[in-house]
Design an enzyme around this catalytic site. Sequence first.
Site: not given
Ligand code: PGA
Length: 252
Positions: A9, A11, A95, A97, A167, A173, A213
Amino acid sequence: MRTPLMAGNWKLNLTIDEAVGLATALAGQTAGLTDREVMIAPVFTALAPVGKALEGRGIYLGAQDVYWESSGAWTGEVSAPLLKDAGCSHVIVGHSERRQHFGETDEDVNRKARAAIKAGLLPVICVGETLEEREAGRERDVVHRMVKSALEGVSPEDASSVILAYEPVWAIGTGKTASPDQADEIHGYIRGLLSGSFGDIVADRIRILYGGSVKPDNVDELMGKPHIDGALVGGASLEVDSFSRIVRFEKG
Ligand code: PGA
Protein backbone atom coordinates in the site's frame (compact mmCIF):
# COMPACT_ATOMS: atom_id res chain seq x y z
CA MET A 1 -4.90 -24.14 0.15
CA ARG A 2 -4.77 -20.36 0.16
CA THR A 3 -2.14 -18.70 -2.03
CA PRO A 4 -0.32 -16.04 0.01
CA LEU A 5 -0.83 -12.45 -1.16
CA MET A 6 1.85 -9.88 -0.40
CA ALA A 7 0.40 -6.42 -0.99
CA GLY A 8 2.08 -3.02 -0.97
CA ASN A 9 0.00 0.00 0.00
CA TRP A 10 1.97 2.96 -1.29
CA LYS A 11 -0.42 5.49 0.30
CA LEU A 12 0.16 9.13 -0.72
CA ASN A 13 3.67 8.67 -2.09
CA LEU A 14 5.61 8.61 -5.38
CA THR A 15 5.29 10.51 -8.64
CA ILE A 16 4.30 8.63 -11.79
CA ASP A 17 7.94 8.15 -12.78
CA GLU A 18 8.93 7.00 -9.30
CA ALA A 19 5.99 4.59 -9.12
CA VAL A 20 6.76 3.09 -12.55
CA GLY A 21 10.42 2.78 -11.54
CA LEU A 22 9.65 1.02 -8.27
CA ALA A 23 7.07 -1.29 -9.86
CA THR A 24 9.48 -2.27 -12.62
CA ALA A 25 12.33 -2.91 -10.19
CA LEU A 26 10.02 -4.98 -8.01
CA ALA A 27 8.89 -7.05 -10.99
CA GLY A 28 12.55 -7.76 -11.72
CA GLN A 29 13.30 -8.85 -8.18
CA THR A 30 10.24 -11.02 -7.70
CA ALA A 31 10.04 -12.66 -11.13
CA GLY A 32 9.36 -16.38 -11.27
CA LEU A 33 7.62 -16.79 -7.91
CA THR A 34 4.65 -19.02 -8.53
CA ASP A 35 3.59 -19.98 -5.01
CA ARG A 36 2.56 -16.48 -3.94
CA GLU A 37 0.89 -13.39 -5.37
CA VAL A 38 2.09 -9.80 -5.30
CA MET A 39 -0.06 -6.67 -5.49
CA ILE A 40 0.85 -3.00 -5.35
CA ALA A 41 -1.47 -0.05 -4.78
CA PRO A 42 -0.10 3.26 -6.09
CA VAL A 43 -1.95 6.61 -6.02
CA PHE A 44 -4.76 7.03 -8.57
CA THR A 45 -2.69 9.19 -10.93
CA ALA A 46 -0.03 6.48 -11.28
CA LEU A 47 -2.40 3.53 -11.79
CA ALA A 48 -2.63 3.47 -15.58
CA PRO A 49 1.09 4.03 -16.25
CA VAL A 50 2.10 1.47 -13.61
CA GLY A 51 -0.47 -0.95 -15.03
CA LYS A 52 1.08 -0.58 -18.49
CA ALA A 53 4.60 -1.08 -17.15
CA LEU A 54 3.51 -4.24 -15.32
CA GLU A 55 1.66 -5.86 -18.23
CA GLY A 56 2.47 -9.57 -18.32
CA ARG A 57 4.89 -9.27 -15.40
CA GLY A 58 2.87 -11.13 -12.79
CA ILE A 59 2.19 -8.31 -10.31
CA TYR A 60 -1.39 -7.32 -9.60
CA LEU A 61 -2.45 -3.68 -9.57
CA GLY A 62 -4.70 -2.33 -6.85
CA ALA A 63 -6.24 1.04 -6.03
CA GLN A 64 -6.34 2.45 -2.51
CA ASP A 65 -10.02 3.40 -2.50
CA VAL A 66 -13.14 3.36 -4.67
CA TYR A 67 -16.52 5.05 -4.78
CA TRP A 68 -19.68 2.95 -4.95
CA GLU A 69 -21.47 4.79 -7.78
CA SER A 70 -20.33 3.87 -11.30
CA SER A 71 -20.58 7.30 -12.92
CA GLY A 72 -22.39 10.61 -12.73
CA ALA A 73 -22.27 13.83 -10.73
CA TRP A 74 -19.83 12.76 -7.99
CA THR A 75 -17.04 15.29 -8.31
CA GLY A 76 -13.69 13.98 -7.22
CA GLU A 77 -14.61 10.31 -6.96
CA VAL A 78 -13.32 7.29 -8.90
CA SER A 79 -15.52 4.28 -9.60
CA ALA A 80 -14.86 0.55 -9.73
CA PRO A 81 -15.42 0.23 -13.52
CA LEU A 82 -12.92 3.05 -14.08
CA LEU A 83 -10.37 1.33 -11.86
CA LYS A 84 -10.78 -1.79 -13.98
CA ASP A 85 -10.32 0.37 -17.05
CA ALA A 86 -7.03 1.64 -15.58
CA GLY A 87 -5.80 -1.94 -15.21
CA CYS A 88 -6.70 -2.71 -11.58
CA SER A 89 -7.64 -6.17 -10.38
CA HIS A 90 -7.83 -5.28 -6.67
CA VAL A 91 -8.89 -2.37 -4.51
CA ILE A 92 -8.23 -1.62 -0.84
CA VAL A 93 -11.44 -0.77 0.98
CA GLY A 94 -11.99 0.64 4.45
CA HIS A 95 -8.36 1.31 5.35
CA SER A 96 -8.16 2.73 8.86
CA GLU A 97 -6.72 6.00 7.53
CA ARG A 98 -9.90 6.44 5.49
CA ARG A 99 -12.09 5.54 8.44
CA GLN A 100 -10.16 7.87 10.80
CA HIS A 101 -9.40 10.89 8.61
CA PHE A 102 -12.20 10.80 6.06
CA GLY A 103 -15.08 9.61 8.18
CA GLU A 104 -15.76 6.38 6.33
CA THR A 105 -18.43 4.36 8.06
CA ASP A 106 -19.03 0.61 8.13
CA GLU A 107 -21.91 1.21 5.73
CA ASP A 108 -19.65 3.06 3.29
CA VAL A 109 -17.16 0.21 3.44
CA ASN A 110 -19.93 -2.29 2.65
CA ARG A 111 -21.10 -0.22 -0.34
CA LYS A 112 -17.55 0.07 -1.63
CA ALA A 113 -16.86 -3.64 -1.22
CA ARG A 114 -20.07 -4.56 -3.06
CA ALA A 115 -19.36 -2.06 -5.86
CA ALA A 116 -15.89 -3.56 -6.28
CA ILE A 117 -17.27 -7.11 -6.45
CA LYS A 118 -19.94 -6.07 -8.94
CA ALA A 119 -17.29 -4.59 -11.23
CA GLY A 120 -15.10 -7.69 -10.98
CA LEU A 121 -12.47 -6.20 -8.68
CA LEU A 122 -11.20 -8.08 -5.63
CA PRO A 123 -11.72 -5.93 -2.55
CA VAL A 124 -9.08 -6.01 0.18
CA ILE A 125 -11.26 -5.08 3.14
CA CYS A 126 -9.39 -3.64 6.13
CA VAL A 127 -10.54 -4.09 9.71
CA GLY A 128 -8.83 -3.49 13.02
CA GLU A 129 -9.14 -1.95 16.44
CA THR A 130 -7.56 1.20 17.88
CA LEU A 131 -5.20 1.14 20.86
CA GLU A 132 -7.98 2.40 23.10
CA GLU A 133 -10.28 -0.40 21.97
CA ARG A 134 -7.59 -3.04 22.53
CA GLU A 135 -6.79 -1.68 25.98
CA ALA A 136 -10.48 -1.92 26.82
CA GLY A 137 -10.46 -5.57 25.68
CA ARG A 138 -12.86 -4.79 22.83
CA GLU A 139 -10.78 -5.92 19.83
CA ARG A 140 -12.98 -8.91 19.04
CA ASP A 141 -16.19 -6.85 19.23
CA VAL A 142 -14.77 -4.21 16.90
CA VAL A 143 -13.47 -6.74 14.39
CA HIS A 144 -16.76 -8.65 14.55
CA ARG A 145 -18.76 -5.51 13.78
CA MET A 146 -16.46 -4.45 10.93
CA VAL A 147 -16.32 -7.87 9.25
CA LYS A 148 -20.05 -8.51 9.51
CA SER A 149 -21.07 -5.13 8.18
CA ALA A 150 -18.48 -5.06 5.39
CA LEU A 151 -19.80 -8.36 4.02
CA GLU A 152 -23.49 -7.73 4.51
CA GLY A 153 -25.43 -8.70 1.37
CA VAL A 154 -22.42 -10.48 -0.18
CA SER A 155 -23.24 -14.00 -1.43
CA PRO A 156 -21.12 -16.97 -0.30
CA GLU A 157 -19.94 -17.35 -3.89
CA ASP A 158 -18.68 -13.76 -4.06
CA ALA A 159 -17.32 -13.91 -0.52
CA SER A 160 -14.84 -16.63 -1.40
CA SER A 161 -12.81 -14.24 -3.54
CA VAL A 162 -12.89 -11.36 -1.07
CA ILE A 163 -9.65 -10.62 0.80
CA LEU A 164 -9.64 -9.34 4.37
CA ALA A 165 -6.81 -7.48 6.06
CA TYR A 166 -6.50 -7.35 9.82
CA GLU A 167 -4.67 -4.14 10.60
CA PRO A 168 -4.65 -3.11 14.25
CA VAL A 169 -4.57 0.68 14.10
CA TRP A 170 -1.95 0.87 16.87
CA ALA A 171 0.48 -1.12 14.71
CA ILE A 172 0.19 0.94 11.52
CA GLY A 173 3.25 3.07 10.81
CA THR A 174 4.29 2.90 14.45
CA GLY A 175 6.95 0.20 14.30
CA LYS A 176 4.87 -1.80 16.79
CA THR A 177 3.74 -5.07 15.27
CA ALA A 178 1.13 -7.30 16.76
CA SER A 179 3.00 -10.39 17.87
CA PRO A 180 2.51 -13.31 15.47
CA ASP A 181 0.40 -15.04 18.13
CA GLN A 182 -1.72 -11.95 18.79
CA ALA A 183 -2.32 -11.52 15.06
CA ASP A 184 -3.05 -15.20 14.45
CA GLU A 185 -5.54 -15.28 17.29
CA ILE A 186 -7.61 -12.50 15.69
CA HIS A 187 -7.20 -14.06 12.23
CA GLY A 188 -8.55 -17.33 13.60
CA TYR A 189 -11.41 -15.44 15.21
CA ILE A 190 -12.20 -13.76 11.86
CA ARG A 191 -12.13 -17.13 10.10
CA GLY A 192 -14.64 -18.42 12.65
CA LEU A 193 -16.94 -15.47 11.89
CA LEU A 194 -16.63 -16.19 8.18
CA SER A 195 -17.50 -19.85 8.76
CA GLY A 196 -20.61 -18.77 10.64
CA SER A 197 -21.72 -16.50 7.80
CA PHE A 198 -20.65 -18.44 4.72
CA GLY A 199 -19.78 -22.00 5.81
CA ASP A 200 -16.44 -23.72 6.31
CA ILE A 201 -15.58 -24.24 2.65
CA VAL A 202 -15.87 -20.55 1.80
CA ALA A 203 -14.18 -19.47 5.05
CA ASP A 204 -11.23 -21.72 4.27
CA ARG A 205 -10.76 -20.02 0.92
CA ILE A 206 -10.82 -16.42 2.12
CA ARG A 207 -7.39 -14.92 2.56
CA ILE A 208 -6.79 -12.86 5.67
CA LEU A 209 -3.74 -10.59 5.41
CA TYR A 210 -1.98 -9.03 8.37
CA GLY A 211 -0.98 -5.35 8.21
CA GLY A 212 0.82 -3.03 10.61
CA SER A 213 4.60 -2.51 10.57
CA VAL A 214 5.37 -5.63 8.54
CA LYS A 215 9.11 -5.59 7.82
CA PRO A 216 11.75 -7.92 6.38
CA ASP A 217 12.70 -8.99 9.90
CA ASN A 218 9.24 -9.98 11.13
CA VAL A 219 7.53 -11.27 7.99
CA ASP A 220 8.83 -14.84 8.19
CA GLU A 221 7.46 -15.42 11.65
CA LEU A 222 4.11 -13.80 10.84
CA MET A 223 3.74 -15.88 7.67
CA GLY A 224 4.49 -19.03 9.66
CA LYS A 225 1.13 -18.72 11.41
CA PRO A 226 -1.72 -20.88 10.10
CA HIS A 227 -4.32 -18.13 9.66
CA ILE A 228 -2.00 -15.43 8.26
CA ASP A 229 -2.34 -15.61 4.49
CA GLY A 230 -0.29 -12.61 3.45
CA ALA A 231 0.62 -9.07 4.37
CA LEU A 232 -0.56 -5.55 3.63
CA VAL A 233 2.58 -3.47 3.82
CA GLY A 234 2.85 0.33 3.99
CA GLY A 235 6.23 1.89 4.77
CA ALA A 236 8.36 -1.13 3.90
CA SER A 237 6.73 -1.47 0.46
CA LEU A 238 8.19 1.85 -0.71
CA GLU A 239 11.68 0.49 -1.10
CA VAL A 240 12.46 -2.29 -3.56
CA ASP A 241 14.89 -4.27 -1.41
CA SER A 242 12.70 -4.36 1.67
CA PHE A 243 9.48 -5.14 -0.19
CA SER A 244 11.02 -7.82 -2.36
CA ARG A 245 12.48 -9.43 0.77
CA ILE A 246 8.98 -9.37 2.28
CA VAL A 247 7.56 -10.93 -0.88
CA ARG A 248 10.26 -13.60 -0.66
CA PHE A 249 9.34 -14.55 2.91
CA GLU A 250 10.13 -18.01 4.11
CA LYS A 251 7.81 -19.32 6.78
CA GLY A 252 9.48 -19.04 10.16
P1 PGA B 1 2.69 0.13 7.71
O1 PGA B 1 1.23 0.36 7.02
O2 PGA B 1 3.25 -1.13 7.10
O3 PGA B 1 3.49 1.36 7.32
O4 PGA B 1 2.48 0.01 9.16
C1 PGA B 1 0.36 -0.71 6.80
C2 PGA B 1 -0.93 -0.20 6.20
O5 PGA B 1 -1.39 0.89 6.57
O6 PGA B 1 -1.54 -0.86 5.34
